[in-house]
Scaffold this motif. Structure first.
Motif, mmCIF file in Angstrom:
data_model
loop_
_atom_site.group_PDB
_atom_site.id
_atom_site.type_symbol
_atom_site.label_atom_id
_atom_site.label_comp_id
_atom_site.label_asym_id
_atom_site.label_seq_id
_atom_site.Cartn_x
_atom_site.Cartn_y
_atom_site.Cartn_z
ATOM 1 N N GLN A 1 -0.235 13.557 0.343
ATOM 2 C CA GLN A 1 -1.420 12.772 0.004
ATOM 3 C C GLN A 1 -2.494 12.878 1.074
ATOM 4 O O GLN A 1 -3.686 12.903 0.757
ATOM 5 N N GLU B 1 -4.304 -9.711 -0.594
ATOM 6 C CA GLU B 1 -4.332 -9.808 -2.047
ATOM 7 C C GLU B 1 -4.970 -11.100 -2.508
ATOM 8 O O GLU B 1 -5.648 -11.152 -3.512
ATOM 9 N N ASP C 1 -6.725 8.998 -8.523
ATOM 10 C CA ASP C 1 -5.288 8.687 -8.549
ATOM 11 C C ASP C 1 -4.655 8.745 -7.160
ATOM 12 O O ASP C 1 -3.524 9.209 -6.988
ATOM 13 N N LEU C 2 -5.411 8.276 -6.154
ATOM 14 C CA LEU C 2 -4.903 8.224 -4.786
ATOM 15 C C LEU C 2 -4.715 6.769 -4.363
ATOM 16 O O LEU C 2 -5.577 5.923 -4.629
ATOM 17 N N CYS C 3 -3.603 6.486 -3.720
ATOM 18 C CA CYS C 3 -3.333 5.134 -3.213
ATOM 19 C C CYS C 3 -3.905 5.018 -1.801
ATOM 20 O O CYS C 3 -3.183 5.115 -0.800
ATOM 21 N N TYR C 4 -5.209 4.860 -1.735
ATOM 22 C CA TYR C 4 -5.879 4.815 -0.432
ATOM 23 C C TYR C 4 -7.079 3.898 -0.534
ATOM 24 O O TYR C 4 -7.776 3.864 -1.551
ATOM 25 N N ARG C 5 -7.303 3.138 0.535
ATOM 26 C CA ARG C 5 -8.492 2.304 0.622
ATOM 27 C C ARG C 5 -8.933 2.261 2.074
ATOM 28 O O ARG C 5 -8.107 2.003 2.952
ATOM 29 N N ALA D 1 -9.248 5.565 -6.184
ATOM 30 C CA ALA D 1 -8.512 5.145 -7.384
ATOM 31 C C ALA D 1 -8.824 6.055 -8.565
ATOM 32 O O ALA D 1 -7.937 6.379 -9.368
#
Length: 422
Positions: free
Chosen positions: A3, A208, A196-200, A193
């Protein structure tokens, strides 16, 4: 592929497509300055009415910055840019067919609104992808189109003007816009997003659940931040610098043609292409200066505006030499670009954590183009009535009051901290 590698590739792609999009936007707006001399002859108008066309453009462009900032928050920023790209291409295509002053004015006014839909969403997209430590590099690269666009327009479209006439100066950018429209839609993801990448980015990361009490201070932060003395001084400076920057960009080709005289088209084309190189150098020097000052944006602004004031008065002193005039214009423009880059790109990124970077860049771009709207028509009327010499004095005066405004603001902040304890 891991990733991290995919993320690095996506970041490079996003940055490349955003830089290309902003460069195309400058082709769609810088072409007027090249065609202005021919348009004044064809439409039988003076420099005052010609400057009014630019003023109408900048009023809608300035107002559209606020709209662009709002749409970027409420809607998909990728679609906002696509809308602006298609609309500006249509306006340029229509201008190539027009033969009426008021048709030109109306279409160029609409073009301003369309092009206002580029910068705020592009900045929003970059904050979706990049970490705070990458902001300086990203902001300098994103600012390069503000000079490269003029280099391409005044160089490439200048050749088109000589070969095919002024109408093709509008047709060609329109064709480029329509082709790039599909590149933008297919080649860019507005956020990790969407890819389709789990990154911020860390600056956007948040728990949350947020406590309701923590939300209250943020809602009023935009107004409170804008009403502080430093931000008010920045607002004044961006108006004056915007006026100088866009009036030079608008009138430089016409000014140089008139001063060089007939039979000097090659020399004028060379000088016209040189001026944007100074602007590019100014942007790169700004990045170096901010790094040298360890991110000290206020110190960089003081240095750049002070140097701009010196260049402004050198322009007045050396106006009798065409070479000296070009060098001083280029240096002044490069310094102004450095100031506006800090105020419209780096400064708003301070507010990425609150999700307001697009709103702040919309406000500062709005103010920059309020100044531009005033500068274009004012320079035209002054040159019509009193000659270009008075215009040089106007640019020098604006550079000087910008430097003084920042100096007074910084001096007052130091005095308040040193003697008043706040």
């Amino acid at each position: 592929m891991e990733q991290s590698n995919v993320l690095a590739v996506q970041k490079r792609r996003v940055l490349a497509v955003c830089v290309a999009a902003y460069t195309v936007s400058y082709l769609l707006r810088t072409n007027l300055s090249l065609a202005l001399d021919d348009l004044m002859e064809v439409l039988a108008i003076g420099r005052g009415p010609a400057g009014l066309v630019s003023t109408l453009y900048f009023w809608t462009y300035a107002s559209g910055q606020l709209l662009g900032g709002w749409l970027s928050v409420k809607w998909d920023p990728k679609r906002v840019v696509a809308l602006g790209l298609a609309a500006s291409g249509m306006c340029n295509l229509a201008i190539g067919f027009c033969s009426s002053y008021w048709a030109l004015a109306a279409l160029w006014t609409l073009n301003g609104l369309a092009l206002a839909l580029f910068w705020p969403p592009i900045l929003q997209i970059t904050t979706n992808w990049f970490e705070p430590g990458e902001y300086l590099k990203v902001s300098i690269l994103l600012s390069l189109p503000t000079t490269l666009g003029y280099l391409l327009a005044w160089g490439g479209l200048g050749a088109v003007l000589r070969a095919a006439g002024w109408r093709w100066v509008f047709f060609c950018p329109a064709l480029v816009a329509f082709c790039f429209f599909w590149v933008w839609l297919r080649g860019l993801k507005a956020s990790p997003a969407a890819a389709d990448l789990c990154y911020r980015p860390a600056v956007l990361a948040a728990p949350e659940k947020k406590e309701p009490a923590a939300e209250a201070p943020r809602r009023g932060s935009l107004a409170r931040a804008m009403l502080t003395l430093p931000m008010l001084s920045f607002a004044f400076v961006i108006v004056t610098q915007g006026s100088t920057k866009e009036s030079i960009n608008l009138w430089a080709p016409t000014l140089l043609r008139q001063l060089a005289g007939p039979g000097q088209e090659g020399l004028v084309s060379l000088f016209t292409a040189v001026i944007p190189l100074f602007s590019t150098a100014g942007l790169l020097a700004t990045g170096w200066l901010v790094r040298r000052l360890h991110g000290g944006q206020e110190g960089a602004l003081l240095a750049l505006t002070g140097a701009g004031a010196v260049c402004g008065w050198l322009l007045v002193a050396l106006q009798g030499s065409l070479t000296g005039l070009v060098i001083c214009l280029g240096l002044l423009l490069g310094l102004v670009y450095g100031v506006t880059t800090i105020l419209t790109t780096l400064l708003p990124l301070r507010f990425a954590r609150t999700g307001q970077s697009a709103a702040f860049t919309g406000i500062f771009n709005f103010l920059a183009y309020v100044g531009a709207a005033l500068g274009g028509v004012l320079s035209g009327w002054v040159s019509d009535g009193w000659g270009w010499q008075r215009v040089y004095l106007l640019w020098a005066a604006l550079a000087t009051v910008s430097a003084l405004a920042l100096f007074v603001s910084e001096a007052w902040q130091y005095f308040s901290w040193r003697y008043l304890g706040h």
